[in-house]
Design a protein around this motif. Structure first.
Motif, PDB file in Angstrom:
ATOM      1  N   ASP A  32      17.933  24.821  20.902  1.00 35.85           N
ATOM      2  CA  ASP A  32      16.094  24.056  21.171  1.00 35.85           C
ATOM      3  C   ASP A  32      16.512  22.690  20.970  1.00 35.85           C
ATOM      4  OD1 ASP A  32      13.914  22.483  20.438  1.00 35.85           O
ATOM      5  OD2 ASP A  32      12.930  24.813  21.101  1.00 35.85           O
ATOM      6  N   ARG A  33      16.274  21.976  22.253  1.00 33.77           N
ATOM      7  CA  ARG A  33      16.809  20.233  22.616  1.00 33.77           C
ATOM      8  C   ARG A  33      16.027  19.534  21.999  1.00 33.77           C
ATOM      9  NH1 ARG A  33      19.274  19.392  27.939  1.00 33.77           N
ATOM     10  NH2 ARG A  33      18.529  21.018  29.308  1.00 33.77           N
ATOM     11  N   ARG A  84      22.713  19.007  15.311  1.00 33.53           N
ATOM     12  CA  ARG A  84      23.758  18.667  16.164  1.00 33.53           C
ATOM     13  C   ARG A  84      25.550  18.397  15.868  1.00 33.53           C
ATOM     14  NH1 ARG A  84      20.881  16.625  20.640  1.00 33.53           N
ATOM     15  NH2 ARG A  84      18.709  17.284  20.532  1.00 33.53           N
ATOM     16  N   TRP A 143      21.386  24.576  26.241  1.00 28.03           N
ATOM     17  CA  TRP A 143      20.066  24.817  25.572  1.00 28.03           C
ATOM     18  C   TRP A 143      18.730  24.565  26.470  1.00 28.03           C
ATOM     19  CZ3 TRP A 143      21.219  21.719  21.834  1.00 28.03           C
ATOM     20  CH2 TRP A 143      22.461  20.582  21.868  1.00 28.03           C
ATOM     21  N   ASN A 190      22.713  17.461  27.250  1.00 28.20           N
ATOM     22  CA  ASN A 190      21.268  17.185  26.534  1.00 28.20           C
ATOM     23  C   ASN A 190      20.918  15.903  25.915  1.00 28.20           C
ATOM     24  OD1 ASN A 190      18.903  18.254  24.866  1.00 28.20           O
ATOM     25  ND2 ASN A 190      20.606  18.281  23.377  1.00 28.20           N
ATOM     26  N   TYR A 235      17.620  14.191  24.680  1.00 29.10           N
ATOM     27  CA  TYR A 235      16.058  14.779  24.561  1.00 29.10           C
ATOM     28  C   TYR A 235      15.610  13.279  24.197  1.00 29.10           C
ATOM     29  CZ  TYR A 235      11.595  16.398  21.980  1.00 29.10           C
ATOM     30  OH  TYR A 235      10.438  16.644  20.915  1.00 29.10           O
TER      31      TYR A 235
END
Length: 521
Positions: A213-214, A221, A233, A472, A474
């Motif tokens: 999931d982002r 992470r 992602w 990614n 976010y």
């Protein structure tokens, strides 16, 4: 006559040279190769000769040029001047104005953490900034057990697990958590943050596929980066997008005829948004596309479900269908450390391959006993802990979300951590940047503290990675974080909610904060 003699001498020398060369081993093969090459392609022989000469010249050449023209000789005064002018880069960047303001005004608690906490300035505040959801920090039964354990086992184990650091209390805590969740086994780590960041690389290696999931938290992470796996992602909490990514992964591996281990990594309750995951749908996708699930229940274990068993109990999912359940003992259980529960072979594999388990001291015995006792207290009387906390969360939400014209709560109804973000129409109308939102929410936190209510905030901004995960980005939304506790009665909870709502309104309607002159509520 002299020319004839010279030709005779040259012929004689050439014959002697040929005779000597023919005595060299392998010379006949070389001569045949040169003659054949010359007859077929004389240009090729010339090019090969040039390459041979270049190769010999390259081997004989020095590694660097020795020409004096490549060096600039500096005088002693010039060297001293350059040294004086050189300024090293700082080890850390300078603090922003907001960070400096936050550091200067950071409240410091004196004594134990509780619903009512005393600060160093002598004021007593209502503490809505800690994860002491059930006020177990003041439970006499747990405190007495912790004191007895401290007197029996001492302060710390003074050794890593598996190497004289494992004590019987650790085995008991692991068994208690496994029995609570309904899994085959469990392993306890000494630090909550490093649990998930060690579990992921213990199973995911280079070449494996991880779909994440982002919006996963920072500790996840770190684990993704350390694993060096191929990260894909999907949009935050969008399981339709998750299925699209999984289909793409399966199709790519079918075309390349390369099969690797495939994992889904996500959270039960998301730290950055407070939202809840849809575990039954996750299990359905996992079984359909042959993936494994690593579920982070850091914020849901001890919170969700009838007896606090987490997302599996809350959504009626068999815990054995989840490959790895990772959680924390440092939140509602008022202890420390983390755990990973799952099949027995999964647990035993971590005892030698998980870095933070093998290379750190074992969890202090007092914290292990505290975690077990807290778990028993919650399960023995869930209404007095979970029930009261959920009712207070409902009362707090009722004072903030529907009644405020400025903020909206993004957390799930069962989540005792209320994340309050500025409404999209407010952000859009005032053209607020992330920095503007953080400044306003910090002012709200300061205003609440002035009214003896202690709250904190979730920092926003882009969440990026540093080791191969740059695709990614976010952007976390800044939020005010209100942690509800069962240590307050209904009247105190409602009063605190009203005070927070008034603080939000005061800050948002203050002259200077209404940037575009939007009508105040």
């Amino acid at each position: 006559m002299e020319l004839t003699e010279l030709q005779a001498h040259l012929t004689e020398w050439l014959n002697e040279a040929i005779t000597l060369f023919q005595k060299v081993p392998g010379s006949a093969v070389l001569i045949r190769y040169v003659r054949s090459s010359y007859q077929n392609d004389p240009v090729r022989s010339a090019i090969e000769l040039v390459l041979v000469i270049f190769f010999i010249r390259y081997l004989m050449a020095p590694a660097y040029s020795t020409s004096k023209q490549n060096f600039i000789k500096l005088t002693d005064d010039e060297i001293d001047e350059l040294v004086d002018e050189w300024t090293p880069e700082p080890l850390v960047p300078n603090m922003t104005f907001l960070e400096e303001m936050e550091a200067e005004r950071m409240p410091v608690i004196v004594g134990p953490t509780g619903p009512k906490s005393k600060l160093t300035n002598g004021r007593t505040v209502t503490n809505l900034a800690s994860y002491n959801f059930y006020n177990l920090n003041a439970n006499e039964q747990i405190k007495e057990k912790a004191i007895q354990t401290l007197r029996t086992y001492g302060v710390g184990p003074c050794g890593p697990p598996q190497f004289y650091g494992t004590q019987d209390v650790h085995m008991r805590t692991e068994a208690d958590i496994a029995n609570c969740l309904g899994t085959e086994g469990c392993i306890v780590y000494a630090q909550a943050f490093s649990t998930i960041s060690s579990v992921i690389p213990a199973f995911c290696k280079r070449g494996d596929i991880i779909v994440a999931d982002r919006a996963v938290n920072y500790s996840i992470r770190r684990g993704l980066e350390i694993s060096r796996s191929n990260i894909r992602w999907y949009a935050h909490n969008d399981l339709d997008d998750l299925e699209r990514v999984m289909q793409k992964v399966v199709a790519e591996q079918a075309r390349s005829k390369k099969l690797t281990r495939r994992f889904i990594v996500t959270e039960a309750l998301f730290e950055t948004t407070g939202e809840m995951n849809d575990l039954p749908r996750l299990i359905e996708l996992k079984e359909k596309y042959k993936f494994r699930i690593i579920l982070d229940e850091t914020w849901s274990f001890g919170v969700l479900g009838r007896t606090g068993r987490g997302l599996t109990e809350a959504q009626n999912v068999d815990p054995t269908q989840v490959d790895m359940i990772v959680g924390s003992l440092a939140g509602p259980l008022c202890a420390g450390g983390g755990f990973c529960a799952g099949p027995k072979d999964v647990v035993e594999h971590q005892r030698l391959t998980a870095a933070s388990y093998t290379f750190s001291a074992a969890l202090p015995a007092m914290l292990a006993i505290t975690a077990s006792e807290s778990l028993h207290v919650i399960q023995e009387n869930p209404e007095a802990t979970l029930g009261v906390c959920r009712e207070n969360a409902r009362l707090m939400r009722a004072q903030l979300d529907p009644k405020s014209d400025w903020v909206v709560c993004t957390s799930a109804p069962e989540n005792p951590i209320l994340l309050l973000v500025l409404k999209p129409q407010v952000v859009e109308a005032r053209r607020l940047t992330v920095e503007d939102q953080e400044r306003l929410l910090q002012e709200v936190a300061d205003e609440c503290l002035a009214n003896n209510i202690l709250v904190t905030r979730l920092k926003g901004g882009p969440i990026t990675s540093h080791m191969g995960l740059k695709d990614n980005v976010y952007t976390a939304t800044p939020a005010l974080k209100v942690c509800v506790t069962s240590g307050l009665n209904k009247k105190e909870t409602e009063k605190a909610g009203i005070a927070i709502r008034h603080a939000i309104t005061k800050v948002m309607t203050k002259k200077g904060n209404n940037k575009l002159g939007v009508p105040t509520a």
